[in-house]
Design a protein around this motif. Structure first.
Motif, mmCIF file in Angstrom:
data_model
loop_
_atom_site.group_PDB
_atom_site.id
_atom_site.type_symbol
_atom_site.label_atom_id
_atom_site.label_comp_id
_atom_site.label_asym_id
_atom_site.label_seq_id
_atom_site.Cartn_x
_atom_site.Cartn_y
_atom_site.Cartn_z
ATOM 1 N N ILE A 1 48.164 -5.851 -16.501
ATOM 2 C CA ILE A 1 47.298 -7.027 -16.535
ATOM 3 C C ILE A 1 48.132 -8.299 -16.539
ATOM 4 O O ILE A 1 47.775 -9.303 -15.904
ATOM 5 N N GLY A 2 49.256 -8.268 -17.247
ATOM 6 C CA GLY A 2 50.106 -9.452 -17.303
ATOM 7 C C GLY A 2 50.751 -9.805 -15.984
ATOM 8 O O GLY A 2 51.080 -10.979 -15.736
ATOM 9 N N VAL B 1 48.268 1.670 -23.890
ATOM 10 C CA VAL B 1 47.859 0.280 -24.092
ATOM 11 C C VAL B 1 48.939 -0.674 -23.595
ATOM 12 O O VAL B 1 48.646 -1.684 -22.944
ATOM 13 N N GLY B 2 50.210 -0.360 -23.887
ATOM 14 C CA GLY B 2 51.290 -1.215 -23.414
ATOM 15 C C GLY B 2 51.394 -1.242 -21.897
ATOM 16 O O GLY B 2 51.617 -2.304 -21.295
ATOM 17 N N GLY B 3 51.224 -0.087 -21.262
ATOM 18 C CA GLY B 3 51.247 -0.059 -19.801
ATOM 19 C C GLY B 3 50.113 -0.855 -19.192
ATOM 20 O O GLY B 3 50.288 -1.564 -18.189
ATOM 21 N N ALA B 4 48.928 -0.769 -19.806
ATOM 22 C CA ALA B 4 47.784 -1.545 -19.305
ATOM 23 C C ALA B 4 48.022 -3.040 -19.458
ATOM 24 O O ALA B 4 47.738 -3.834 -18.547
ATOM 25 N N LEU C 1 52.050 8.003 -32.915
ATOM 26 C CA LEU C 1 51.077 7.008 -32.472
ATOM 27 C C LEU C 1 51.473 6.405 -31.133
ATOM 28 O O LEU C 1 50.624 6.097 -30.294
ATOM 29 N N ALA C 2 52.770 6.232 -30.924
ATOM 30 C CA ALA C 2 53.239 5.551 -29.713
ATOM 31 C C ALA C 2 53.041 6.389 -28.464
ATOM 32 O O ALA C 2 52.710 5.855 -27.399
ATOM 33 N N ARG C 3 53.241 7.699 -28.587
ATOM 34 C CA ARG C 3 53.218 8.520 -27.372
ATOM 35 C C ARG C 3 51.867 8.512 -26.672
ATOM 36 O O ARG C 3 51.801 8.232 -25.483
ATOM 37 N N PRO C 4 50.760 8.757 -27.366
ATOM 38 C CA PRO C 4 49.507 8.744 -26.593
ATOM 39 C C PRO C 4 48.867 7.369 -26.495
ATOM 40 O O PRO C 4 48.300 7.024 -25.474
ATOM 41 N N LEU C 5 48.952 6.563 -27.563
ATOM 42 C CA LEU C 5 48.152 5.336 -27.613
ATOM 43 C C LEU C 5 48.916 4.106 -27.159
ATOM 44 O O LEU C 5 48.517 3.416 -26.224
ATOM 45 N N LEU C 6 50.027 3.826 -27.822
ATOM 46 C CA LEU C 6 50.728 2.579 -27.550
ATOM 47 C C LEU C 6 51.325 2.547 -26.149
ATOM 48 O O LEU C 6 51.426 1.471 -25.540
ATOM 49 N N VAL C 7 51.707 3.700 -25.634
ATOM 50 C CA VAL C 7 52.243 3.726 -24.266
ATOM 51 C C VAL C 7 51.148 3.365 -23.264
ATOM 52 O O VAL C 7 51.367 2.590 -22.331
ATOM 53 N N LEU D 1 37.220 -2.537 -21.987
ATOM 54 C CA LEU D 1 36.267 -1.587 -22.559
ATOM 55 C C LEU D 1 36.796 -0.158 -22.487
ATOM 56 O O LEU D 1 36.619 0.631 -23.423
ATOM 57 N N ALA D 2 37.465 0.191 -21.389
ATOM 58 C CA ALA D 2 37.994 1.548 -21.249
ATOM 59 C C ALA D 2 39.072 1.832 -22.296
ATOM 60 O O ALA D 2 39.107 2.918 -22.892
ATOM 61 N N LEU D 3 39.945 0.867 -22.537
ATOM 62 C CA LEU D 3 40.987 1.059 -23.546
ATOM 63 C C LEU D 3 40.394 1.168 -24.946
ATOM 64 O O LEU D 3 40.892 1.927 -25.783
ATOM 65 N N LEU D 4 39.346 0.411 -25.208
ATOM 66 C CA LEU D 4 38.692 0.505 -26.514
ATOM 67 C C LEU D 4 38.116 1.906 -26.726
ATOM 68 O O LEU D 4 38.297 2.508 -27.802
ATOM 69 N N LEU D 5 37.423 2.437 -25.728
ATOM 70 C CA LEU D 5 36.852 3.781 -25.855
ATOM 71 C C LEU D 5 37.941 4.824 -26.040
ATOM 72 O O LEU D 5 37.805 5.759 -26.847
#
Length: 447
Positions: free
Chosen positions: A184-185, A177-180, A169-175, A146-150
């Motif tokens: 989790i993995g 989301v990818g780190g999260a 796009l990669a610098r603020p968002l994909l980094v 939920l936090a990543l969605l917001l």
């Protein structure tokens, strides 16, 4: 006195010193989408309560752990907590979460890291996904979804043109989301990582990312998943058992095989409520991950079809809400919340049906699971808020003023509040008064 005059008799005057009572205004009817979402959610919760009791009562009785209603009581308690949160967020959800995006995201990262700390994280079946002790346990990855969605919806609504530049796009968002997903993995929790990926992809599509750039992102993601499967034996075992579960029926494919046996035993109409055989010591995690197999065995194709119909109602209403949303932020929130619920539901169904690797993702609103149930109901509360006309506080740059990112520059983001109907009327009244004053001044000067 005429009949019309008689029908227009005035109400008796109020006693001196008392104000006349005002008639209560009739409340505006709920939008159709809001009613559909609420109906589907409550039906799924009721359906889930019945099936959680059916899937857990026999096993707990045979194991001597109470009277068989332990899972049902917990489901009702966590469901009540989730319904309270849903009610609060359905009224002022977007306004409440606007200032909590950064703290919520930071807290989610801290909690996901905390599961790896000895004596803090709880290990179950070889996975460290929980915090707490005894019956009071919490799964931080559910909050992370939920936090990543917001975060993603806020970022894309602030500057929608960001999706046209992969570097930006990669610098603020994909980094983030990818780190999260990487954290989790490592628990491991591949299911939650896949749900986050699907939700983020849906937000990017709704924000208007070109298909070529989306294909590049998905191709790179597929390569990373393949490398992860080669490095981690856990993920490799899940993939091999998915390809041919019957060849690993005594090991990694045991859950998938037992689930397929339960589904095949149900037929068209099922064996009847409470008559499942596989749930008694054959089917692992029957009240949680594999509750769909119990539904298929007891209620057959008809029961599974009814479940799909309810999720279809959520899909229709959620996407209709996104189409009618008043702002870019509200539309992205509606798309993301609908995708969060549906991607988790479809991933669970595909895994139980043997169409996807087993990921340990519960069925939203139906499976037993404290963290998932509370977070999913909170997400539904936010979606109900958007459906009821709740507007976001972010104002995207108008399309006519956006500059492309191919060298002509970029518009700076604009933050603002969506004006309400009363504010809009007041602004028009002030503008009209100013125009009349200027017109009066001009006529006086001419005379």
């Amino acid at each position: 006195m005429s009949a019309v005059a008689a029908g227009r008799r005035r109400a008796p005057a109020a006693p001196r010193g008392e104000r006349p009572k005002r008639r209560p205004r009739a409340s505006a009817p709920q939008p159709l989408e809001q009613r559909i979402l609420l109906t589907a959610t409550l039906c799924l919760l009721a359906f889930g309560a019945v099936m959680v009791y059916s899937a857990s009562s026999a096993t707990t009785l045979l194991q001597g752990r109470g009277n068989g209603s332990g899972y049902l009581v917990k489901f009702l308690v966590y469901g009540a907590i989730g319904l309270v949160l849903m009610r609060v967020l359905a009224r002022d959800g977007l306004a409440l979460v606007q200032g909590l995006v950064a703290p919520l995201l930071f807290a989610s990262f801290v909690l996901v890291l905390a599961v790896h700390v000895p004596h803090l994280g709880v290990s179950v079946n070889g996975a460290r996904r929980w915090l707490g002790t005894g019956p009071l346990q919490f799964e931080p990855s559910e909050l992370m979804k939920l936090a990543l969605l917001l975060y993603a919806a806020t970022l894309l609504a602030k500057r929608p043109q960001r999706v046209h530049d992969l570097g930006e796009l990669a610098r603020p968002l994909l980094v983030v989301v990818g780190g999260a997903c990487l954290l989790i993995g490592t628990e491991p929790d591949l299911g939650s990582a896949m749900v986050v990926t699907c939700t983020t992809t849906a937000l990017l599509v709704a924000a208007g990312i070109p298909l070529r750039k989306l294909a590049l992102l998905l191709g790179g993601l597929a390569g990373l998943v393949f490398l992860y499967a080669l490095v981690r034996p856990y993920a490799r075992a899940r993939l091999t058992s998915f390809v041919n579960p019957w060849a690993h029926a005594a090991g990694s494919g045991f859950q998938a095989v037992q689930g397929q046996i339960a589904i095949g035993s149900g037929g068209l109409f099922g064996a009847g409520p409470g008559q499942s055989v596989q749930k008694i010591f054959y089917l692992p995690e029957a009240p949680t991950d594999f509750i769909l197999a119990v539904i298929a065995e007891e209620l057959g194709v008809i029961g599974v079809g009814a479940l799909l119909f309810l999720y279809g109602m959520i899909a229709y209403a959620g996407l209709s809400v996104a189409r009618k949303a008043r702002s870019t932020y509200s539309a992205l929130m509606a798309v993301g919340l609908t995708s969060l619920i549906l991607s988790q539901a479809l991933l669970n169904m595909f895994a139980v049906l043997g169409m996807a690797p087993l990921t340990g993702v519960p069925l939203p609103f139906v499976s037993y699971g404290s963290s998932s149930l509370i977070v999913m109901l909170s997400a539904m509360g936010l979606l109900l808020n958007v459906a009821g006309g709740g507007g976001g506080h972010l104002r995207a740059v108008p399309a006519a003023r956006r500059r492309s990112v191919d060298g002509r520059g970029r518009e700076s983001p604009r933050w603002g509040r969506e004006p309400g109907p009363q504010e809009d009327r007041d602004r028009r009244r002030r503008d009209g008064g100013a125009r009349r004053a200027r017109a009066g001044g001009g006529r006086g000067a001419a005379r």
